[in-house]
Motif scaffolding. Sequence first.
Motif, PDB file in Angstrom:
ATOM      1  N   SER A 245      39.440  78.977 -13.272  1.00 36.97           N
ATOM      2  CA  SER A 245      39.150  77.807 -14.214  1.00 36.97           C
ATOM      3  C   SER A 245      40.541  76.867 -14.061  1.00 36.97           C
ATOM      4  O   SER A 245      40.672  75.799 -13.508  1.00 36.97           O
ATOM      5  CB  SER A 245      38.933  77.994 -15.611  1.00 36.97           C
ATOM      6  N   ALA A 246      41.550  77.427 -14.835  1.00 38.11           N
ATOM      7  CA  ALA A 246      42.792  76.712 -14.575  1.00 38.11           C
ATOM      8  C   ALA A 246      43.914  76.911 -13.515  1.00 38.11           C
ATOM      9  O   ALA A 246      44.228  76.080 -12.908  1.00 38.11           O
ATOM     10  CB  ALA A 246      43.630  77.001 -16.130  1.00 38.11           C
ATOM     11  N   PHE A 247      43.734  78.410 -13.067  1.00 31.41           N
ATOM     12  CA  PHE A 247      44.666  78.543 -12.170  1.00 31.41           C
ATOM     13  C   PHE A 247      43.781  78.958 -10.815  1.00 31.41           C
ATOM     14  O   PHE A 247      42.878  79.801 -10.833  1.00 31.41           O
ATOM     15  CB  PHE A 247      45.529  79.918 -12.480  1.00 31.41           C
ATOM     16  N   CYS A 248      44.553  78.816  -9.641  1.00 35.53           N
ATOM     17  CA  CYS A 248      43.737  79.358  -8.141  1.00 35.53           C
ATOM     18  C   CYS A 248      43.756  80.905  -8.357  1.00 35.53           C
ATOM     19  O   CYS A 248      44.833  81.590  -8.510  1.00 35.53           O
ATOM     20  CB  CYS A 248      44.794  78.761  -7.084  1.00 35.53           C
ATOM     21  N   PRO A 249      42.474  81.325  -8.036  1.00 38.74           N
ATOM     22  CA  PRO A 249      42.325  82.839  -7.936  1.00 38.74           C
ATOM     23  C   PRO A 249      43.446  83.534  -7.061  1.00 38.74           C
ATOM     24  O   PRO A 249      43.793  84.533  -7.446  1.00 38.74           O
ATOM     25  CB  PRO A 249      40.860  83.031  -7.589  1.00 38.74           C
ATOM     26  N   GLU A 250      43.543  82.988  -5.763  1.00 37.39           N
ATOM     27  CA  GLU A 250      44.352  83.543  -4.633  1.00 37.39           C
ATOM     28  C   GLU A 250      45.584  83.612  -5.122  1.00 37.39           C
ATOM     29  O   GLU A 250      46.429  84.855  -5.012  1.00 37.39           O
ATOM     30  CB  GLU A 250      44.129  82.950  -3.408  1.00 37.39           C
ATOM     31  N   CYS A 251      46.296  82.806  -5.883  1.00 33.55           N
ATOM     32  CA  CYS A 251      47.418  82.622  -6.282  1.00 33.55           C
ATOM     33  C   CYS A 251      47.607  83.681  -7.453  1.00 33.55           C
ATOM     34  O   CYS A 251      48.803  84.719  -7.417  1.00 33.55           O
ATOM     35  CB  CYS A 251      47.961  81.433  -6.853  1.00 33.55           C
ATOM     36  N   VAL A 252      46.843  83.735  -8.252  1.00 38.73           N
ATOM     37  CA  VAL A 252      46.932  84.745  -9.383  1.00 38.73           C
ATOM     38  C   VAL A 252      46.902  86.156  -8.963  1.00 38.73           C
ATOM     39  O   VAL A 252      47.668  87.123  -9.290  1.00 38.73           O
ATOM     40  CB  VAL A 252      45.826  84.470 -10.327  1.00 38.73           C
ATOM     41  N   ASP A 253      45.745  86.578  -8.069  1.00 35.90           N
ATOM     42  CA  ASP A 253      45.623  87.709  -7.593  1.00 35.90           C
ATOM     43  C   ASP A 253      46.983  88.175  -6.978  1.00 35.90           C
ATOM     44  O   ASP A 253      47.394  89.361  -7.045  1.00 35.90           O
ATOM     45  CB  ASP A 253      44.502  87.905  -6.683  1.00 35.90           C
ATOM     46  N   THR A 254      47.717  87.115  -6.025  1.00 37.31           N
ATOM     47  CA  THR A 254      48.729  87.397  -5.122  1.00 37.31           C
ATOM     48  C   THR A 254      50.007  87.902  -6.139  1.00 37.31           C
ATOM     49  O   THR A 254      50.780  88.909  -5.731  1.00 37.31           O
ATOM     50  CB  THR A 254      49.121  86.584  -4.408  1.00 37.31           C
ATOM     51  N   CYS A 255      50.282  87.038  -7.132  1.00 41.82           N
ATOM     52  CA  CYS A 255      51.089  87.145  -7.875  1.00 41.82           C
ATOM     53  C   CYS A 255      51.192  88.474  -8.875  1.00 41.82           C
ATOM     54  O   CYS A 255      52.333  89.019  -8.770  1.00 41.82           O
ATOM     55  CB  CYS A 255      51.256  85.910  -8.842  1.00 41.82           C
ATOM     56  N   LEU A 256      50.039  88.743  -9.372  1.00 39.71           N
ATOM     57  CA  LEU A 256      49.887  89.801 -10.134  1.00 39.71           C
ATOM     58  C   LEU A 256      50.127  91.158  -9.128  1.00 39.71           C
ATOM     59  O   LEU A 256      50.898  92.160  -9.429  1.00 39.71           O
ATOM     60  CB  LEU A 256      48.501  90.155 -10.877  1.00 39.71           C
ATOM     61  N   LYS A 257      49.549  91.247  -8.035  1.00 36.59           N
ATOM     62  CA  LYS A 257      49.718  92.442  -6.937  1.00 36.59           C
ATOM     63  C   LYS A 257      51.527  92.469  -6.695  1.00 36.59           C
ATOM     64  O   LYS A 257      51.824  93.784  -6.570  1.00 36.59           O
ATOM     65  CB  LYS A 257      49.127  91.980  -5.509  1.00 36.59           C
ATOM     66  N   LEU A 258      52.100  91.307  -6.348  1.00 31.57           N
ATOM     67  CA  LEU A 258      53.385  91.443  -6.070  1.00 31.57           C
ATOM     68  C   LEU A 258      54.248  92.215  -7.408  1.00 31.57           C
ATOM     69  O   LEU A 258      55.253  93.157  -6.998  1.00 31.57           O
ATOM     70  CB  LEU A 258      53.822  90.061  -6.079  1.00 31.57           C
ATOM     71  N   ILE A 259      53.771  91.904  -8.590  1.00 31.21           N
ATOM     72  CA  ILE A 259      54.550  92.463  -9.648  1.00 31.21           C
ATOM     73  C   ILE A 259      54.132  93.843  -9.672  1.00 31.21           C
ATOM     74  O   ILE A 259      54.897  94.901  -9.925  1.00 31.21           O
ATOM     75  CB  ILE A 259      54.204  91.578 -10.990  1.00 31.21           C
ATOM     76  N   GLU A 260      52.986  94.118  -9.745  1.00 34.53           N
ATOM     77  CA  GLU A 260      52.517  95.790 -10.036  1.00 34.53           C
ATOM     78  C   GLU A 260      52.770  96.690  -8.798  1.00 34.53           C
ATOM     79  O   GLU A 260      52.987  97.802  -9.425  1.00 34.53           O
ATOM     80  CB  GLU A 260      50.782  95.595 -10.151  1.00 34.53           C
ATOM     81  N   ARG A 261      53.042  95.819  -7.758  1.00 35.52           N
ATOM     82  CA  ARG A 261      53.573  97.030  -6.667  1.00 35.52           C
ATOM     83  C   ARG A 261      55.029  96.870  -6.587  1.00 35.52           C
ATOM     84  O   ARG A 261      55.690  97.680  -5.408  1.00 35.52           O
ATOM     85  CB  ARG A 261      53.041  96.746  -5.345  1.00 35.52           C
TER      86      ARG A 261
END
Length: 356
Positions: A325-341
Amino acid sequence: MTDQSIAILVIDDDPVILRNIGCYLEDSGFIFLSAIDGASGIAIFEEERPDAVVVDLNMPGMNGLDVISRISAQSPTTPIIVVSGTGIIDEAVGSMKCGAWNFLSKPIREMQNLEDAINSGLRRAQSMRESAEYKETLERMVKRRTRELQLANDRTEAILIATVKSLSTVINMKDAYTGTHQHRVAIIAPAIAQELGMDHNGLEAVRLAALLHDVGKMGLPSEFLTKPSALDANEMMFIRQHPQMGYDILKDVPFELPIPEMVLQHHERLDGSGYPHGLSGDAILPEARILAVADTVEAICSHRPWRPAHPFDYARKMLTEKKGSAFCPECVDTCLKLIERRDPRLTMFIATIEGL
């Protein structure tokens, strides 16, 4: 008592109120100017240029809202305090939209409240003027640097990076939080861009835009940036001007890629709910969508003057809820993946959020 010759113009069609306010202001050391209607008040304002204006809303002829609009258009840094006997919320809101800075109801039982409102407005006006002067100085620095680059015909990447670092240093001098925030966003955003397959030039553009995305805050009053409580609606209106201010500062710098546009759009949202222009969907640059996610996760996980830092779990929840809705899904998923790993490119940021 005031230490300087500060002139206050009071516009009210009630002579008793004018006399009462005038006596109090003069006793407090102010220079008192008065007008019994809007038209004469505008004339006195244009001739005398007082430091602040106190105005009634309901007057014959030119009403208070017209006076506020005229004065605000001529002098945006002149505090305008409304004193009205209606007590109607809609009128208070309407006066603020026209340019009023504060609203007090009649009768004024404690004149000290009026003096406090005037002094608060004068402090804010001084801060705005100082910020405007600082912004002009910064713009002159950028323009002068740009002319030097053009005369030398040397627009190399190294010089542009040096310019960006200089601007970033200036930002940090005014507001340490903003400077630190920008450097962290400049770590997160390029990592997201690289994961999404962006080329070298694109990665460098994202990094530079991240280092400068809040440069427009140079044009905002320092008291807004460091306020220890949540900003009110009027203050937020000023804050939301910073992407446009940033674009205006950077637009003449000869970047090879649209870095000023990235700065302009970093608070836009896919659903059109962002600012300053309410862009949506594909109208928002891909780089700006990356900046939006990096900016948000860093801001949530960092200390602000009005609140402590939130844990990463809270940031993950907020980004996930607004993904698509507000944020690009690919950008959100990539950001969270980078932090979580625990991606090594984000080591400094991860160490910070794990210390919360």
